[in-house]
Design a protein around this motif. Sequence first.
Motif, mmCIF file in Angstrom:
data_model
loop_
_atom_site.group_PDB
_atom_site.id
_atom_site.type_symbol
_atom_site.label_atom_id
_atom_site.label_comp_id
_atom_site.label_asym_id
_atom_site.label_seq_id
_atom_site.Cartn_x
_atom_site.Cartn_y
_atom_site.Cartn_z
ATOM 1 N N UNK A 111 -2.752 11.578 4.568
ATOM 2 C CA UNK A 111 -3.459 12.137 5.544
ATOM 3 C C UNK A 111 -4.188 13.096 5.742
ATOM 4 N N UNK A 112 -5.919 13.697 5.759
ATOM 5 C CA UNK A 112 -6.144 14.631 6.717
ATOM 6 C C UNK A 112 -6.673 13.678 8.030
ATOM 7 N N UNK A 113 -7.464 14.640 9.219
ATOM 8 C CA UNK A 113 -7.723 13.914 9.981
ATOM 9 C C UNK A 113 -9.384 14.935 10.304
ATOM 10 N N UNK A 114 -10.139 14.297 9.613
ATOM 11 C CA UNK A 114 -11.451 15.055 9.718
ATOM 12 C C UNK A 114 -12.954 14.365 10.681
ATOM 13 N N UNK A 115 -12.955 15.202 11.448
ATOM 14 C CA UNK A 115 -14.288 14.776 12.626
ATOM 15 C C UNK A 115 -13.723 13.558 13.154
ATOM 16 N N UNK A 116 -12.428 13.604 13.292
ATOM 17 C CA UNK A 116 -11.774 11.846 14.260
ATOM 18 C C UNK A 116 -11.366 10.764 13.431
ATOM 19 N N UNK A 117 -11.430 10.710 12.350
ATOM 20 C CA UNK A 117 -11.085 10.330 11.034
ATOM 21 C C UNK A 117 -10.164 9.966 9.995
ATOM 22 N N UNK A 118 -9.470 9.574 9.749
ATOM 23 C CA UNK A 118 -8.117 9.052 8.908
ATOM 24 C C UNK A 118 -8.655 9.325 6.719
ATOM 25 N N UNK A 119 -8.340 10.088 6.559
ATOM 26 C CA UNK A 119 -8.913 9.877 5.276
ATOM 27 C C UNK A 119 -7.862 9.930 4.555
ATOM 28 N N UNK A 120 -7.598 8.927 3.860
ATOM 29 C CA UNK A 120 -5.969 9.048 2.675
ATOM 30 C C UNK A 120 -6.276 10.461 1.254
ATOM 31 N N UNK A 121 -5.443 10.990 1.439
ATOM 32 C CA UNK A 121 -5.389 12.360 0.551
ATOM 33 C C UNK A 121 -4.378 11.416 -0.948
ATOM 34 N N UNK A 122 -5.422 11.825 -1.897
ATOM 35 C CA UNK A 122 -4.496 10.291 -3.009
ATOM 36 C C UNK A 122 -4.363 12.073 -3.974
ATOM 37 N N UNK A 123 -3.459 11.562 -5.096
ATOM 38 C CA UNK A 123 -3.583 12.778 -6.076
ATOM 39 C C UNK A 123 -4.999 12.149 -7.018
ATOM 40 N N UNK A 124 -4.808 13.721 -7.288
ATOM 41 C CA UNK A 124 -6.997 12.613 -8.749
ATOM 42 C C UNK A 124 -6.521 11.935 -10.281
ATOM 43 N N UNK A 125 -5.121 12.599 -10.482
ATOM 44 C CA UNK A 125 -4.393 12.284 -11.741
ATOM 45 C C UNK A 125 -3.750 10.620 -11.476
ATOM 46 N N UNK A 126 -3.009 11.302 -10.565
ATOM 47 C CA UNK A 126 -2.104 9.450 -10.543
ATOM 48 C C UNK A 126 -3.186 8.693 -10.290
ATOM 49 N N UNK A 127 -4.149 8.774 -9.189
ATOM 50 C CA UNK A 127 -5.308 7.800 -8.561
ATOM 51 C C UNK A 127 -6.254 6.855 -10.114
ATOM 52 N N UNK A 128 -6.334 8.810 -10.838
ATOM 53 C CA UNK A 128 -6.981 8.124 -12.297
ATOM 54 C C UNK A 128 -6.396 7.582 -13.315
ATOM 55 N N UNK A 129 -5.112 7.579 -12.942
ATOM 56 C CA UNK A 129 -4.130 6.938 -13.861
ATOM 57 C C UNK A 129 -4.297 5.574 -13.660
ATOM 58 N N UNK A 130 -4.094 5.083 -12.286
ATOM 59 C CA UNK A 130 -4.049 3.746 -11.894
ATOM 60 C C UNK A 130 -5.634 2.637 -11.750
ATOM 61 N N UNK A 131 -6.431 3.468 -11.886
ATOM 62 C CA UNK A 131 -7.406 2.622 -11.748
ATOM 63 C C UNK A 131 -8.422 3.320 -13.497
ATOM 64 N N UNK A 132 -7.760 3.219 -14.201
ATOM 65 C CA UNK A 132 -7.885 3.696 -15.369
ATOM 66 C C UNK A 132 -7.823 2.079 -16.225
ATOM 67 N N UNK A 133 -9.100 1.482 -16.935
ATOM 68 C CA UNK A 133 -9.145 0.508 -17.598
ATOM 69 C C UNK A 133 -7.667 0.342 -18.458
ATOM 70 N N UNK A 134 -7.347 1.279 -19.381
ATOM 71 C CA UNK A 134 -5.932 0.922 -19.835
ATOM 72 C C UNK A 134 -4.757 0.566 -19.206
ATOM 73 N N UNK A 135 -4.728 1.214 -17.777
ATOM 74 C CA UNK A 135 -3.678 0.845 -16.748
ATOM 75 C C UNK A 135 -3.971 -0.376 -16.296
ATOM 76 N N UNK A 136 -4.816 -0.969 -15.766
ATOM 77 C CA UNK A 136 -5.165 -2.344 -15.439
ATOM 78 C C UNK A 136 -5.125 -3.507 -16.079
#
Length: 126
Positions: free
Chosen positions: A98-123
Amino acid sequence: MATGSRSITGMLLCRAGHHRVAFSAHEVATIESPGTFGGRAGSACQAFGSCTGPERILVAASGEAVGVDALEIDSEPLSLLPAPALLARVAGGSLRGFVQVRGALWPLMSLVDFGRFLAPSAREAA
């Protein structure tokens, strides 16, 4: 990930509906519009249970892609807070911390891994 925090520079702070998600800028090869992107990309909104049409597609050099509603670039060094072990498998193992920006936590995701997770064929295979 090791305990403690480390510094990371160059973030893409993205919106997925009303939710936040961040990616390291060095992972993004191109930013496309949905109309010009030739591949199929999952929308980050899917991970939060709501889906709108993405406005921008973040594409990794390896071709994985994630659609987001809005984005801004932050070039300031930020502390990367480690993800708790309990969350290690979230979204196909793509949560990096996570990174904190302007008082809020943002989850830091791997673009490659998150893209695979969301890909229609993976689902469909899951």
